[in-house]
Design a protein around this motif. Structure first.
Motif, PDB file in Angstrom:
ATOM      1  N   VAL A   1       0.852  -1.186   0.000  1.00 40.15           N
ATOM      2  CA  VAL A   1       0.000   0.000   0.000  1.00 40.15           C
ATOM      3  C   VAL A   1       0.890   1.237   0.000  1.00 40.15           C
ATOM      4  CG1 VAL A   1      -1.681   1.359   1.316  1.00 40.15           C
ATOM      5  CG2 VAL A   1      -1.950  -1.134   1.099  1.00 40.15           C
ATOM      6  N   ILE A   2       0.734   2.048  -1.044  1.00 37.89           N
ATOM      7  CA  ILE A   2       1.555   3.244  -1.236  1.00 37.89           C
ATOM      8  C   ILE A   2       0.698   4.472  -0.974  1.00 37.89           C
ATOM      9  CG2 ILE A   2       2.991   4.523  -2.870  1.00 37.89           C
ATOM     10  CD1 ILE A   2       2.904   1.576  -4.386  1.00 37.89           C
ATOM     11  N   GLY A   3       1.097   5.266  -0.008  1.00 37.95           N
ATOM     12  CA  GLY A   3       0.372   6.495   0.318  1.00 37.95           C
ATOM     13  C   GLY A   3       0.608   7.532  -0.768  1.00 37.95           C
ATOM     14  N   HIS A   4      -0.416   7.766  -1.593  1.00 36.59           N
ATOM     15  CA  HIS A   4      -0.302   8.638  -2.758  1.00 36.59           C
ATOM     16  C   HIS A   4      -0.200  10.095  -2.333  1.00 36.59           C
ATOM     17  CE1 HIS A   4      -2.181  10.413  -6.597  1.00 36.59           C
ATOM     18  NE2 HIS A   4      -0.997   9.935  -6.936  1.00 36.59           N
ATOM     19  N   ARG A   5       0.993  10.655  -2.516  1.00 37.57           N
ATOM     20  CA  ARG A   5       1.283  12.034  -2.070  1.00 37.57           C
ATOM     21  C   ARG A   5       1.057  12.167  -0.562  1.00 37.57           C
ATOM     22  NH1 ARG A   5      -2.435  14.675  -6.844  1.00 37.57           N
ATOM     23  NH2 ARG A   5      -1.710  13.264  -8.476  1.00 37.57           N
TER      24      ARG A   5
ATOM     25  N   ILE B   1      -0.477  -0.971  -4.749  1.00 35.42           N
ATOM     26  CA  ILE B   1      -1.365   0.023  -5.338  1.00 35.42           C
ATOM     27  C   ILE B   1      -1.148   1.372  -4.665  1.00 35.42           C
ATOM     28  CG2 ILE B   1      -3.312  -0.336  -3.754  1.00 35.42           C
ATOM     29  CD1 ILE B   1      -5.112  -0.308  -6.336  1.00 35.42           C
ATOM     30  N   PHE B   2      -1.227   2.424  -5.443  1.00 32.05           N
ATOM     31  CA  PHE B   2      -1.225   3.781  -4.906  1.00 32.05           C
ATOM     32  C   PHE B   2      -2.648   4.130  -4.478  1.00 32.05           C
ATOM     33  CE2 PHE B   2       2.589   3.823  -7.433  1.00 32.05           C
ATOM     34  CZ  PHE B   2       3.425   4.758  -6.842  1.00 32.05           C
ATOM     35  N   SER B   3      -2.776   4.745  -3.316  1.00 29.71           N
ATOM     36  CA  SER B   3      -4.103   5.126  -2.841  1.00 29.71           C
ATOM     37  C   SER B   3      -4.043   6.435  -2.071  1.00 29.71           C
ATOM     38  CB  SER B   3      -4.689   4.033  -1.937  1.00 29.71           C
ATOM     39  OG  SER B   3      -5.948   4.436  -1.419  1.00 29.71           O
ATOM     40  N   ASP B   4      -5.055   7.283  -2.289  1.00 29.28           N
ATOM     41  CA  ASP B   4      -5.214   8.498  -1.498  1.00 29.28           C
ATOM     42  C   ASP B   4      -5.678   8.187  -0.086  1.00 29.28           C
ATOM     43  OD1 ASP B   4      -4.635   9.809  -3.848  1.00 29.28           O
ATOM     44  OD2 ASP B   4      -6.415  11.076  -3.854  1.00 29.28           O
TER      45      ASP B   4
ATOM     46  N   PRO C   1      -4.865   5.380   2.414  1.00 27.37           N
ATOM     47  CA  PRO C   1      -4.109   4.172   2.775  1.00 27.37           C
ATOM     48  C   PRO C   1      -4.825   3.287   3.782  1.00 27.37           C
ATOM     49  CG  PRO C   1      -2.684   6.109   2.803  1.00 27.37           C
ATOM     50  CD  PRO C   1      -4.080   6.608   2.646  1.00 27.37           C
ATOM     51  N   ASP C   2      -5.621   3.876   4.679  1.00 28.81           N
ATOM     52  CA  ASP C   2      -6.322   3.059   5.668  1.00 28.81           C
ATOM     53  C   ASP C   2      -7.284   2.095   4.989  1.00 28.81           C
ATOM     54  OD1 ASP C   2      -7.812   5.285   4.865  1.00 28.81           O
ATOM     55  OD2 ASP C   2      -8.762   5.558   6.810  1.00 28.81           O
ATOM     56  N   THR C   3      -8.023   2.583   4.002  1.00 31.03           N
ATOM     57  CA  THR C   3      -8.945   1.729   3.267  1.00 31.03           C
ATOM     58  C   THR C   3      -8.177   0.668   2.483  1.00 31.03           C
ATOM     59  OG1 THR C   3     -10.344   3.685   2.990  1.00 31.03           O
ATOM     60  CG2 THR C   3     -10.924   1.740   1.707  1.00 31.03           C
ATOM     61  N   ALA C   4      -7.082   1.074   1.851  1.00 32.22           N
ATOM     62  CA  ALA C   4      -6.281   0.129   1.073  1.00 32.22           C
ATOM     63  C   ALA C   4      -5.714  -0.977   1.950  1.00 32.22           C
ATOM     64  CB  ALA C   4      -5.152   0.876   0.362  1.00 32.22           C
ATOM     65  N   LEU C   5      -5.292  -0.635   3.168  1.00 33.94           N
ATOM     66  CA  LEU C   5      -4.746  -1.620   4.090  1.00 33.94           C
ATOM     67  C   LEU C   5      -5.801  -2.611   4.559  1.00 33.94           C
ATOM     68  CD1 LEU C   5      -2.488   0.815   6.087  1.00 33.94           C
ATOM     69  CD2 LEU C   5      -1.660  -1.222   4.906  1.00 33.94           C
ATOM     70  N   LEU C   6      -6.979  -2.115   4.880  1.00 32.24           N
ATOM     71  CA  LEU C   6      -8.061  -3.017   5.290  1.00 32.24           C
ATOM     72  C   LEU C   6      -8.456  -3.938   4.146  1.00 32.24           C
ATOM     73  CD1 LEU C   6     -10.275  -0.601   7.404  1.00 32.24           C
ATOM     74  CD2 LEU C   6      -9.006  -2.583   8.255  1.00 32.24           C
ATOM     75  N   ALA C   7      -8.507  -3.386   2.942  1.00 31.52           N
ATOM     76  CA  ALA C   7      -8.834  -4.210   1.787  1.00 31.52           C
ATOM     77  C   ALA C   7      -7.761  -5.260   1.536  1.00 31.52           C
ATOM     78  CB  ALA C   7      -9.033  -3.326   0.549  1.00 31.52           C
ATOM     79  N   ALA C   8      -6.499  -4.884   1.756  1.00 26.74           N
ATOM     80  CA  ALA C   8      -5.407  -5.856   1.593  1.00 26.74           C
ATOM     81  C   ALA C   8      -5.520  -6.966   2.618  1.00 26.74           C
ATOM     82  CB  ALA C   8      -4.058  -5.139   1.709  1.00 26.74           C
ATOM     83  N   ALA C   9      -5.884  -6.605   3.847  1.00 27.09           N
ATOM     84  CA  ALA C   9      -6.059  -7.622   4.891  1.00 27.09           C
ATOM     85  C   ALA C   9      -7.195  -8.576   4.521  1.00 27.09           C
ATOM     86  CB  ALA C   9      -6.347  -6.961   6.229  1.00 27.09           C
TER      87      ALA C   9
END
Length: 390
Positions: free
Chosen positions: A60-64, A372-375, A377-385
């Motif tokens: 998970v990449i914190g976009h900007r 994935i880049f995401s604006d 990151p919390d949502t991206a991390l939960l989705a990854a889990a």
């Protein structure tokens, strides 16, 4: 990351989720995710193989930073991304007139700073053509670092992300060296390195102005010991020649960014190279990029195109083809708002409200992407889990 998207977030911040998700994402991979993880471990090095990116998959990449929650490219945005648990945090680099590298999405700072409210800089407003696009505003290359430090950052798309305007004026424009120092401090405090994802913006344009980015960037990478194959930093650019230039100077992992179908890297346009993105995503193009890069960063539409109604269609073969050549894939950019989501994941009629972001993340993760880049990151991390637990 270069995009001209506009949207707003609802406000959904899950603090403290990072540690739990990091453990979930780093182990227990199954099916497609395990295959992607194995590929990520194989790819890299000073050429195109042999380097291991010591990162969870999906990464998970914190976009900007956390641009869904704070004005982008500020220390506040970067800190929140780190606190949320983002595995890597992105910076876009542009130069000042006196040669310092600062973190801005674009050299045009009209929308991301309060420069228009400074009468002493009114005469600096001008029209320039950057990578073939005419732009009117204020540009970093017309300011010294000392002058830029008198400005304050603000939300780039306030019509969409009105809540982010609460933080307008709170942070200044950071230099990349300040970010490196911050990352080192946070790394010592946390007992593990802070990964950065660093983009050279418009390198051909700036080289033409005598403000070449790569050599300035490399000097800082060496100063802060981030120039090695195992350094916790990834270099990226939409111009392959910039990545080729960096590959000759440092062993730091490198990624070529790819815009949509029918586009062409600006350095190709400038030198008369007839190839387009469509050529680069073919096996021959991927094989070529693997000689100097460890991965690609395609727009999400190159992974799963959208049909005429804006809904996701069938995935392309890009993930499979890139993995076959030892390249990792870190596509961009996932956001939570309806206006940014594929039509099949929008909910309700408010374009600025959150849609079914988890559903969209699941669809993209299922393709076998490595991150994935995401604006958000919390949502991206939960989705990854969720994805790695299956």
């Amino acid at each position: 990351m270069t995009e001209r998207a506009h949207a707003t977030p609802g406000r959904r911040t899950v603090m403290g989720v990072g540690a739990a998700v990091l453990g979930t994402a780093a182990v227990g991979l199954s099916g497609t995710a395990r295959a992607a993880g194995n590929t990520a471990e194989r790819s890299g090095g000073h050429g195109g193989s042999g380097h291991r990116l010591d990162l969870p998959v999906p990464t998970v990449i914190g976009h900007r930073g956390t641009s869904g929650y704070r004005p982008e490219h500020t220390l506040g945005s970067y800190q929140l991304a780190l606190d949320m648990g983002a595995h890597v945090i992105e910076q876009d680099l542009v130069p000042t007139r006196d040669g310092h590298l600062v973190c801005r999405h674009e050299n045009d700072i009209t929308a991301t700073t309060d420069v228009s409210a400074h009468p002493e800089f009114a005469s600096r407003k001008t029209t320039k053509t950057v990578d073939g696009i005419p732009l009117t505003g204020w540009f970093t290359e017309d300011f010294t670092l000392a002058e830029l430090k008198t400005l304050r950052a603000k939300e780039r798309i306030p019509g969409n992300r009105q809540k982010n305007t609460l933080y307008d004026g709170r942070w200044e424009i950071p230099t990349f060296e300040e970010v490196l120092r911050w990352a080192d401090r946070e790394g010592r405090r946390r007992g593990k390195p802070v990964w950065l994802y660093v983009e050279t913006k418009h390198p051909t344009y700036f080289r033409g102005l005598g403000l070449g980015l790569e050599e300035r960037l490399v000097k800082l990478l060496r100063r802060y010991d981030r120039h090695r194959a195992q350094s916790p930093l990834i270099l990226q650019s939409f111009e392959p020649s910039s990545i080729q230039r960096l590959a000759k100077l440092v062993a730091t992992p490198r990624v070529v960014l790819l815009s949509g179908t029918g586009t062409q890297p600006w350095d190709f346009t400038a030198t008369g190279d007839p190839r387009t993105t469509d050529d680069l995503v073919k096996p021959a193009g991927l094989k070529w990029m693997a000689t100097f890069a460890q991965g690609i960063g395609p727009t999400l539409d190159l992974i799963i195109p959208k049909d005429a109604s804006g809904r996701l269609a069938e995935p392309t073969t890009l993930v499979r083809d890139a993995h076959a050549r030892g390249l990792i894939l870190h596509p961009y950019t996932m956001r939570n708002e309806n206006t940014f989501l594929p039509a099949d994941f929008r909910r309700g009629s408010d374009p600025n409200a959150y849609g079914d972001a988890f559903g969209a993340f699941a669809a993209y993760y299922a393709t076998g992407i490595d991150g994935i880049f995401s604006d958000n990151p919390d949502t991206a991390l939960l989705a990854a889990a969720d994805f790695t637990a299956k």
